[in-house]
Design an enzyme around this catalytic site. Structure first.
Site, PDB file in Angstrom:
ATOM      1  CB  VAL A   1      25.434  -5.897  23.521  1.00 10.31           C
ATOM      2  CG1 VAL A   1      24.948  -4.849  22.529  1.00 10.31           C
ATOM      3  CG2 VAL A   1      24.403  -7.012  23.669  1.00 10.31           C
ATOM      4  CB  CYS A   2      30.008  -3.506  25.210  1.00  6.71           C
ATOM      5  SG  CYS A   2      28.796  -3.171  26.509  1.00  6.71           S
ATOM      6  N   PRO A   3      31.169  -4.985  22.652  1.00 11.61           N
ATOM      7  CG  PRO A   3      32.051  -7.152  22.697  1.00 11.61           C
ATOM      8  CD  PRO A   3      31.187  -6.208  23.468  1.00 11.61           C
TER       9      PRO A   3
END
Length: 177
Positions: A50-52
């Site tokens: 999810v972070c990128p």
């Protein structure tokens, strides 16, 4: 957890600011952001899923923050070396225009109160900080749910009016007097 009306903590941390050899790292302090609005967002860990999507979305909207004379800063508990490796590995992160702060000691995330209890990784926290270093907005998402960058920009716009803004207010609409 620190919240609206609290001073954003003092800090001095290493950050990745470039992919250019010899210029990758810089020490960043809270004082570097004094006098301007700052959006400071956290993600749990590098090399995740999810972070990128969030980091690239913030980067795509970087000019929107600049138009509002606002700093944009990202952070996680990973080291500056892990940040650099991730930026070099992930095509969407190579052209980042904002620093990736490394809170390896977890001191800043702990002071903010945003560490998940079991694994001690940072939640997806977003702070909007005014030019005097006072938190004007904070939101925290669970580890599995990405945030909405357009909503953060809308909140920054509302806060920068210095006026009362009604429910569902959008830039250009009337404020309440």
């Amino acid at each position: 957890m620190l919240t609206v009306g609290d001073s954003f903590p003092e800090f001095e941390k290493k950050a990745v600011v470039s992919l250019e050899p010899g210029k990758e790292f810089k020490t960043i302090k809270r004082d570097d952001f004094n006098g301007k609005w700052t959006v400071f967002f956290w993600w749990p860990l590098d090399f995740t899923f999810v972070c990128p999507t969030e980091i690239t979305s913030f980067n795509e909207k970087f000019e929107e923050f600049e138009k509002r004379d606002a700093n944009l800063v990202g952070a996680s508990i990973d080291s500056e070396f892990v940040h650099l490796a991730w930026r070099n590995d992930h095509p969407g992160l190579r052209s980042l225009k904002f620093p990736m702060i490394a809170d390896t000691s977890k001191s800043l995330s702990e002071e903010l109160g945003i560490l998940e209890k079991t694994n001690k990784i940072a939640y997806r926290a977003t702070y909007i900080i005014d030019p005097d270093g006072i938190i004007q907005h904070v939101s925290v998402n669970g580890l599995d749910v990405g945030r909405n960058v357009n909503e953060i920009i809308r909140l920054l716009d509302a806060l920068q009016t210095g006026e009362l803004t009604p429910c569902n207010w959008e830039p250009g609409q009337a404020t309440l007097n």
